[in-house]
Design a protein around this motif. Structure first.
Motif, PDB file in Angstrom:
ATOM      1  N   ARG A   1     -49.149  20.572  17.020  1.00  0.00           N
ATOM      2  CA  ARG A   1     -49.635  21.965  17.750  1.00  0.00           C
ATOM      3  C   ARG A   1     -48.340  22.656  17.619  1.00  0.00           C
ATOM      4  O   ARG A   1     -48.483  23.823  17.191  1.00  0.00           O
ATOM      5  CB  ARG A   1     -50.054  21.482  18.882  1.00  0.00           C
TER       6      ARG A   1
ATOM      7  N   GLU B   1     -61.929  15.332  19.936  1.00  0.00           N
ATOM      8  CA  GLU B   1     -61.507  16.431  20.790  1.00  0.00           C
ATOM      9  C   GLU B   1     -60.825  17.662  20.178  1.00  0.00           C
ATOM     10  O   GLU B   1     -60.964  18.687  20.232  1.00  0.00           O
ATOM     11  CB  GLU B   1     -61.292  16.451  22.189  1.00  0.00           C
ATOM     12  N   GLU B   2     -59.559  17.226  19.590  1.00  0.00           N
ATOM     13  CA  GLU B   2     -58.601  18.124  19.070  1.00  0.00           C
ATOM     14  C   GLU B   2     -59.278  18.636  17.665  1.00  0.00           C
ATOM     15  O   GLU B   2     -59.150  19.848  17.397  1.00  0.00           O
ATOM     16  CB  GLU B   2     -57.378  17.180  18.457  1.00  0.00           C
TER      17      GLU B   2
ATOM     18  N   LYS C   1     -62.379  19.453  17.191  1.00  0.00           N
ATOM     19  CA  LYS C   1     -63.433  20.271  17.819  1.00  0.00           C
ATOM     20  C   LYS C   1     -62.596  21.638  18.091  1.00  0.00           C
ATOM     21  O   LYS C   1     -62.952  22.773  17.830  1.00  0.00           O
ATOM     22  CB  LYS C   1     -64.201  19.859  18.875  1.00  0.00           C
ATOM     23  N   HIS C   2     -61.443  21.485  18.921  1.00  0.00           N
ATOM     24  CA  HIS C   2     -60.868  22.699  19.486  1.00  0.00           C
ATOM     25  C   HIS C   2     -59.872  23.483  18.530  1.00  0.00           C
ATOM     26  O   HIS C   2     -59.665  24.520  18.360  1.00  0.00           O
ATOM     27  CB  HIS C   2     -59.938  22.234  20.712  1.00  0.00           C
ATOM     28  N   SER C   3     -59.274  22.584  17.720  1.00  0.00           N
ATOM     29  CA  SER C   3     -58.251  23.239  16.769  1.00  0.00           C
ATOM     30  C   SER C   3     -58.609  23.181  15.331  1.00  0.00           C
ATOM     31  O   SER C   3     -58.044  24.194  14.604  1.00  0.00           O
ATOM     32  CB  SER C   3     -56.885  22.394  16.821  1.00  0.00           C
ATOM     33  N   ARG C   4     -59.713  22.344  14.724  1.00  0.00           N
ATOM     34  CA  ARG C   4     -59.861  22.060  13.300  1.00  0.00           C
ATOM     35  C   ARG C   4     -58.652  21.745  12.576  1.00  0.00           C
ATOM     36  O   ARG C   4     -58.762  22.172  11.280  1.00  0.00           O
ATOM     37  CB  ARG C   4     -60.547  23.308  12.833  1.00  0.00           C
TER      38      ARG C   4
ATOM     39  N   LEU D   1     -69.912  16.884  20.148  1.00  0.00           N
ATOM     40  CA  LEU D   1     -68.812  17.891  19.789  1.00  0.00           C
ATOM     41  C   LEU D   1     -69.159  18.574  18.783  1.00  0.00           C
ATOM     42  O   LEU D   1     -68.571  19.828  18.618  1.00  0.00           O
ATOM     43  CB  LEU D   1     -67.564  17.138  19.368  1.00  0.00           C
TER      44      LEU D   1
ATOM     45  N   GLU E   1     -49.568  16.666  19.991  1.00  0.00           N
ATOM     46  CA  GLU E   1     -48.953  17.767  20.358  1.00  0.00           C
ATOM     47  C   GLU E   1     -47.646  18.325  19.751  1.00  0.00           C
ATOM     48  O   GLU E   1     -47.418  19.641  19.551  1.00  0.00           O
ATOM     49  CB  GLU E   1     -48.364  17.323  21.826  1.00  0.00           C
TER      50      GLU E   1
ATOM     51  N   TYR F   1     -59.619  11.081  21.800  1.00  0.00           N
ATOM     52  CA  TYR F   1     -58.643  12.490  21.795  1.00  0.00           C
ATOM     53  C   TYR F   1     -58.452  13.358  20.512  1.00  0.00           C
ATOM     54  O   TYR F   1     -58.309  14.277  20.684  1.00  0.00           O
ATOM     55  CB  TYR F   1     -57.351  11.685  22.388  1.00  0.00           C
TER      56      TYR F   1
END
Length: 437
Positions: A271, A323-324, A326-329, A353, A268, A320
């Motif tokens: 991010r 997933e990060e 996949k979504h943010s690269r 994913l 986090e 986790y």
């Protein structure tokens, strides 16, 4: 990947200084009477500089041996371990205070990122405890991008740490057992301030060389009483060097009860501050020592109660991060594991994913000489895979390897499996008449 114990010192008088700074039983590894395996004990700043030079040579070697290489470093080689212990205790005390206040607001048991203190209630609580007046606490947020939503989470709270501990008078927090206020941090001495500055400078030198050579730098995890300081220093370096790509990798030990909170909190933070999250996930290598120390010193055992719980924690943290990716690269992970089930779990989740091996966001690592039946097929299938190479004086490397054997469950079963696979391959080649092909 290179990793090594400290080299012998050639500095005049070093032998005398080494005897002066003998490993304390409370800090050292104690398997089979060995004290200090896998820990660097501080002699002087010149010795730390020598260790840095060794790490620089390791970075150069990693650059010349493979593309997209890794080099591992240990912060207890670059700073005084006693200083790291003290710094860790302060960081833990600061976080614990946040969770105590959250519990008093009825938020006990919430996920770390879901725990939020209302700024107004926080200021009132600080005033009621006699820590700081409401007017003074309001100044904590002046000029800071904190509390603008009316709440403060743990990441906001941690970001207050630096500015608050630099006040002229010590920051006091309550000791819940005694009911008395006590200093969170007595001001660092001039020498301790210099030690902090020097370790950050050494990390800076190593990170710059790694960038220059196209090598990624992994900061190894160590015992839990060092780790908060190590992670804090590593994150500070990630903030500087991971802006466009993950150069610095932090290590998370999944046998710790706090592993998931540590991973999710740092993801986090990356991010919010727009830097690349890089991590190596391991199960952990200090279980027996950690439990023995916790029992002796009377604090809660930081280790998951069972091996199965550690497996669950590893897969939860890994999922986790995947997933990060996949979504943010903007995340990368090394799956540092000899566990075949974990490797299979990773491959399945990557497929689900849509993470391709050529993305080079997920790589695998095993110790040199262990689990080749995992390493070689992964490499042949196109996955980035690395062998972790311990190096150094035999008397220092052997305790490290022996601890791996002691604390990695199923080690002998894996050794038997490797032996059976090797014998099967020898027989296949003999029957085919191609023993050496």
């Amino acid at each position: 990947v290179g990793h090594g114990p400290s080299p012998s010192s050639s500095t005049p008088g070093a032998e005398k200084r080494e005897k002066q700074y003998r490993a304390h039983q409370g800090l050292g590894d104690r398997h089979g009477g060995v004290t200090g395996a896998h820990i660097y004990f501080y002699a002087d700043e010149a010795k730390c500089d020598q260790h840095m030079e060794t790490f620089l040579r390791c970075i150069d070697a990693s650059s010349g041996s493979s593309e997209d290489g890794f080099s591992a470093i240990k912060l207890t080689a670059l700073a005084r371990p006693q200083f790291l212990v003290r710094f860790s205790e302060v960081l833990v005390k600061w976080r614990r205070f946040f969770h105590q206040m959250a519990a008093e607001e009825g938020q006990a048991g919430r996920a770390v990122l879901d725990t939020k203190l209302e700024v107004e209630k926080l200021q009132e609580a600080l005033a009621n405890l006699g820590i700081v007046s409401k007017a003074e606490s309001q100044q904590w947020f002046t000029g800071e991008n904190l509390g603008t939503s009316g709440t403060v989470d743990l990441l906001d709270w941690n970001s207050l740490f630096d500015s608050r501990t630099k006040l002229s008078r010590p920051l006091l927090i309550p000791n819940r057992k005694t009911g008395q206020l006590e200093p969170l941090l007595s001001r660092f001495s001039e020498e301790e301030e210099l030690q902090m500055k020097r370790v950050l400078q050494r990390m800076d030198v190593l990170a710059k060389r790694a960038m220059e050579k196209g090598v990624r730098l992994m900061v190894d995890a160590e015992q839990s009483y060092f780790q908060p300081a190590i992670s804090r220093l590593t994150v500070e370096t990630q903030r500087r060097f991971n802006r466009s790509q993950p150069i610095i990798y932090n290590t998370y030990q999944c046998y710790l009860k706090e592993a998931y909170n540590n991973v999710t909190g740092d993801v986090e933070l990356s991010r919010r501050e727009s830097w690349h999250f890089g991590t190596k996930l391991v199960r952990g290598a200090y279980m027996e020592q950690e439990r023995e120390r916790a029992a002796q010193m009377g604090y809660e055992d930081p280790i998951n109660p069972t091996y199965e719980k550690t497996n669950e924690m590893y897969h939860r943290c890994l999922d986790y991060v995947l997933e990060e990716i996949k979504h943010s690269r903007r995340a990368s992970v090394m799956v540092a594991s000899h566990n075949e089930d974990t490797v299979k779990f990773t491959l399945r989740r990557m497929m689900e994913l849509g993470i391709h091996p050529s993305d080079k966001k997920v790589c695998f690592g095993q110790l040199l000489g262990m689990c080749d039946q995992i390493t070689f097929p992964l490499g042949q299938a196109g996955f980035p895979v690395y062998k972790y190479v311990p190096y150094g004086p035999v008397k220092e490397v052997l305790p490290y390897l022996s601890r791996r054997a002691q604390e990695n469950r199923g080690f002998m079963q894996r050794a038997n499996r490797e032996r059976d696979l090797l014998w099967k391959e020898v027989k296949r080649r003999l029957l085919a008449g191609n023993l050496f092909s």
